[in-house]
Design a protein around this motif. Structure first.
Motif, mmCIF file in Angstrom:
data_model
loop_
_atom_site.group_PDB
_atom_site.id
_atom_site.type_symbol
_atom_site.label_atom_id
_atom_site.label_comp_id
_atom_site.label_asym_id
_atom_site.label_seq_id
_atom_site.Cartn_x
_atom_site.Cartn_y
_atom_site.Cartn_z
ATOM 1 N N CYS A 8 0.862 -1.183 0.000
ATOM 2 C CA CYS A 8 0.000 0.000 0.000
ATOM 3 C C CYS A 8 0.897 1.233 0.000
ATOM 4 O O CYS A 8 1.853 1.309 0.777
ATOM 5 C CB CYS A 8 -0.876 -0.019 1.247
ATOM 6 S SG CYS A 8 -1.780 1.512 1.505
ATOM 7 N N ILE A 10 0.125 4.110 0.963
ATOM 8 C CA ILE A 10 -0.187 4.980 2.099
ATOM 9 C C ILE A 10 0.522 4.501 3.361
ATOM 10 O O ILE A 10 1.268 5.241 3.986
ATOM 11 C CB ILE A 10 -1.708 4.995 2.393
ATOM 12 C CG1 ILE A 10 -2.517 5.305 1.144
ATOM 13 C CG2 ILE A 10 -2.026 5.950 3.542
ATOM 14 C CD1 ILE A 10 -2.294 6.659 0.550
ATOM 15 N N CYS A 11 0.265 3.238 3.726
ATOM 16 C CA CYS A 11 0.746 2.751 5.017
ATOM 17 C C CYS A 11 1.864 1.723 4.877
ATOM 18 O O CYS A 11 2.503 1.366 5.856
ATOM 19 C CB CYS A 11 -0.406 2.150 5.814
ATOM 20 S SG CYS A 11 -1.023 0.605 5.097
ATOM 21 N N CYS A 33 -6.963 -1.091 0.784
ATOM 22 C CA CYS A 33 -5.948 -1.603 1.699
ATOM 23 C C CYS A 33 -6.631 -2.142 2.954
ATOM 24 O O CYS A 33 -7.406 -1.425 3.592
ATOM 25 C CB CYS A 33 -4.973 -0.491 2.057
ATOM 26 S SG CYS A 33 -3.775 -1.010 3.297
ATOM 27 N N CYS A 35 -5.377 -2.590 5.701
ATOM 28 C CA CYS A 35 -4.797 -1.981 6.894
ATOM 29 C C CYS A 35 -5.333 -0.562 7.106
ATOM 30 O O CYS A 35 -6.007 -0.286 8.088
ATOM 31 C CB CYS A 35 -3.280 -2.002 6.760
ATOM 32 S SG CYS A 35 -2.416 -1.338 8.186
ATOM 33 N N CYS A 36 -5.083 0.329 6.144
ATOM 34 C CA CYS A 36 -5.464 1.733 6.358
ATOM 35 C C CYS A 36 -6.778 2.109 5.685
ATOM 36 O O CYS A 36 -7.248 3.228 5.844
ATOM 37 C CB CYS A 36 -4.354 2.664 5.892
ATOM 38 S SG CYS A 36 -4.143 2.707 4.097
HETATM 39 ZN ZN ZN Z 1 -2.659 0.990 3.562
#
Ligand code: ZN
Length: 120
Positions: A8, A10-11, A33, A35-36
Motif C-alpha cells: 500500500c 499509504i501505510c 488496503c 490496513c489503512c
Molecule cells: Zn494501507
C-alpha cells in the motif's frame, strides 16, 4: 496458491492484490488496503475532488500524504484486523514500530513528516 501482494502506498502494508503503481503511473485499481482502508482510484478522486479521469500525479501524491496524515493522527485504526498478523496489532490499531517499518519500505522521508505525535 499464494497470491502476490503489493505494498500500500499509504501505510506500506503488503496487502493489495493489484499493483497501484505500474511503470511509474498510478493505477485506478479500486483495491482497498486492509490496513489503512485507502481505496486506490476512488479515495484519490474523492479527497482531492477533481475530475475522474485525469488526476495529475502531484495531486495524487498530495492526496496520499493527506490521507496518511489523517489516518496516523486518528490512531492508525486497522480496517480489516482479521487479515493483519497479530504481532502487527495493538487491539484494532497498527503498532507504531510496525508502521515505521512499513513506511521505510516505501522509502518515505519520515524525518520530514509533519504529523502530530510522529516525532514524540
Ligand atoms: Zn494501507
Amino acid at each position: 496458491m499464494v497470491e502476490k501482494l503489493y505494498l500500500c502506498l499509504i501505510c506500506g502494508f503488503k496487502g493489495l492484490v493489484q499493483n497501484p503503481l505500474y511503470k511509474g503511473e498510478y493505477q485506478k485499481t479500486f483495491d482497498i488496503c486492509p490496513c489503512c482502508d485507502f481505496e486506490f482510484g476512488y479515495s484519490v478522486d474523492h479527497d482531492v475532488r477533481l475530475g475522474y479521469i485525469v488526476t495529475p500525479d502531484h495531486l495524487i501524491e498530495a492526496a496520499f500524504q493527506l490521507y496518511r496524515k489523517q489516518w496516523i493522527e486518528s490512531g492508525m485504526k486497522i480496517s480489516h484486523p482479521e487479515v493483519i498478523p497479530d504481532d502487527f496489532k495493538n487491539g484494532d490499531c497498527l503498532k507504531f514500530d510496525v508502521l515505521l517499518k512499513q513506511l521505510k519500505s516505501l522509502n518515505l522521508d519520515i524525518e520530514n513528516f509533519e504529523i502530530n505525535g510522529f516525532h514524540d
